[in-house]
Design a protein around this motif. Structure first.
Motif: not given
Length: 488
Positions: A11-12, A32, A47-50, A53, A73
């Motif tokens: 996811a990142g 989620e 959900q993926p993140w940019d 993290r 979360d």
């Protein structure tokens, strides 16, 4: 000096920190948040993140009593790893207990550092509890808390190699309600292939039929003037459902005629044997070979009920013992007084509860796994550091994780002589055996077979011997554990 470790997950990227020789990543979302449209639903992957993290702090706890928020979360997991290279280390995934109503992976008693330092990748997770995770709600899948655990185990399969773990060598281990979930996972098609070994520490014998779980859930919903449906319960905040469940739990003994012995236990929730998400109670499923390809280590402490015995320190009467025998002992049984002639009424009361709730269900799990063709090892913790609590429920957790505080041991008002020194030895033996099992599938003593009943007995100098609680075993030898139902 280590730089802060960064790992790319599906996811990142997450950034953890080195804490001495262990890389620690906290609060990684595996699903989620289970709120809004996703409330009471099966989990969906995070959900993926940019960007990067931060994974420096534990995620917030799921909704439960004494939790300020309980949102955001909260379906997160944590990873402790001694080697972030391609080490292919054994993986141990912890499922906390807490009566199916409470618990969090931020509990300092289940810090994964010492296990990771011993050469495994340690993972722990939060999962939904109470009404959110285990109530029987029309329109929602049952056992949502266990579905969360399956989602976390899928995350492990997809990502643990990047943290130095071997996804082909995963051991799930849990205690109390966490052991109940572990034994459910052993039998669930949705969990097939997600782990290779399992350790069930003090698995409770409470699994619910749909009728019983529906009756309890209906009572909780009625306390809010609602029915136990997704449409109606989503109108109420998680905190309101926690409070309603707590109010019912306080009155549970009043329901003993309608709910049976479940009403005399300290929880209103257990896995629901619904024929779908969980097809069969674990004793039936294991005996039919559901987990014959999974190595199982199962056992209990000697004095399981001492910690939750509300009558401890009071003068228990023969009438109270008779009532307890009526509710819990095998049908028409009079053997307890005959086989335990030295026991006081108070000791008999504790013993019957101890056998019904933990000790005999666990022994029967070993029998069932053997019957189904699986490898199984049995143990009992018989050591304690104080006279009051004995070899109590949950003491094994502190020993395996190495988090039993030696000052707490020394300063306990009824501390036994040499308790602090002994605790180090017992903890080392248990932890070493757990690690050996997670690494090789063999904890180091003879597997359990029903004739010999080889059992590892943890004392300051552990021994392997026939199962120590032979009198109780005989009393329960023909009993069939299964899903608890409403009394006829």
């Amino acid at each position: 000096m280590h730089t802060e470790p960064e790992i790319r997950t599906a996811a990142g990227v997450v950034r953890g920190r080195w804490e001495n020789a262990v890389a620690v990543f906290r609060g990684i979302p595996y699903a989620e948040p289970p709120f809004g449209a996703r409330r009471f639903a099966a989990p969906v992957p995070a959900q993926p993140w940019d960007g990067v993290r931060d994974a420096l702090d534990f995620g917030p706890p799921v909704p439960q009593a004494r939790v300020i928020s309980g949102d955001g979360d909260c379906l997160t997991l944590n990873v402790w790893s001694p080697d972030l290279g391609a080490a292919a280390l054994p993986v141990m995934v912890w499922i906390h207990g807490g009566r199916y109503v409470e618990g969090t992976s931020s509990n300092p008693h289940t810090d994964g550092t010492i296990l990771a330092e011993s050469g495994v990748v340690m993972v722990s997770m939060n999962y939904r509890v109470g009404v959110e995770g285990f109530a029987n709600i029309a329109g929602a899948p049952n056992n949502r808390g266990i579905l969360d655990q399956i989602a976390a185990l899928r995350w492990v399969q997809d990502n643990v190699a990047a943290f130095g773990g071997d996804p082909g060598n995963v051991t799930v281990f849990g205690q109390s309600a966490g052991a109940g979930c572990t034994t459910a996972l052993l039998t669930m098609p949705l969990a097939a292939g997600l782990f290779r070994r399992a350790i069930a520490q003090s698995c409770p014998g409470t699994f619910f039929s749909p009728r019983l779980s529906a009756a309890i859930s209906a009572t909780i919903a009625a306390a809010l003037g609602a029915q136990a449906t997704v449409d109606e319960l989503t109108r109420f905040s998680p905190a309101a459902l926690v409070n309603a469940a707590d109010a019912v739990l306080e009155k549970m003994p009043d329901f003993v005629e309608s709910w049976g012995p479940t009403a005399l236990t300290p929880t209103a929730f257990s896995p629901v044997v619904d024929g779908d998400v969980l097809a069969h109670a674990p004793w039936h499923a294991l005996a039919n070979g559901a987990a014959r390809d999974i190595d199982l280590l199962v056992g209990h402490t000697r004095d399981e009920y001492r910690l939750i015995n509300s009558l401890l320190g009071t003068e228990v009467t023969d009438a109270q013992v008779n009532t307890t025998l009526d509710h819990f002992a095998p049908t028409s049984d009079t053997s307890y007084r005959a086989l335990y002639p030295e026991a006081t009424p108070g000791e008999l009361y504790e013993l019957i509860n101890c056998d019904w709730l933990f000790r005999m269900p666990d022994l029967h799990l070993a029998d069932a796994q053997h019957t189904g063709g699986g490898q199984v090892w049995n143990y009992e913790l018989c050591w304690s550091y104080n006279r009051d609590q004995g070899a109590s429920h949950s003491l094994d957790v502190l020993l395996v994780f190495g988090t039993l505080d030696l000052d707490d041991v020394r300063n306990h008002p009824s501390a036994l002589p040499n308790a602090a020194a002994e605790s180090v030895h017992v903890a080392h033996h248990m932890r070493t055996d757990w690690l050996k099992f997670a690494t090789t599938g063999d904890p180091g003593w003879a597997p359990y077979v029903p004739d010999a009943r080889s059992t590892r007995v943890y004392t300051p100098e552990p021994t392997t011997q026939p199962y120590p609680e032979e009198r109780s075993r005989r009393i329960w030898s023909t009993h069939q554990f299964g899903a608890l139902d409403l009394p006829e």
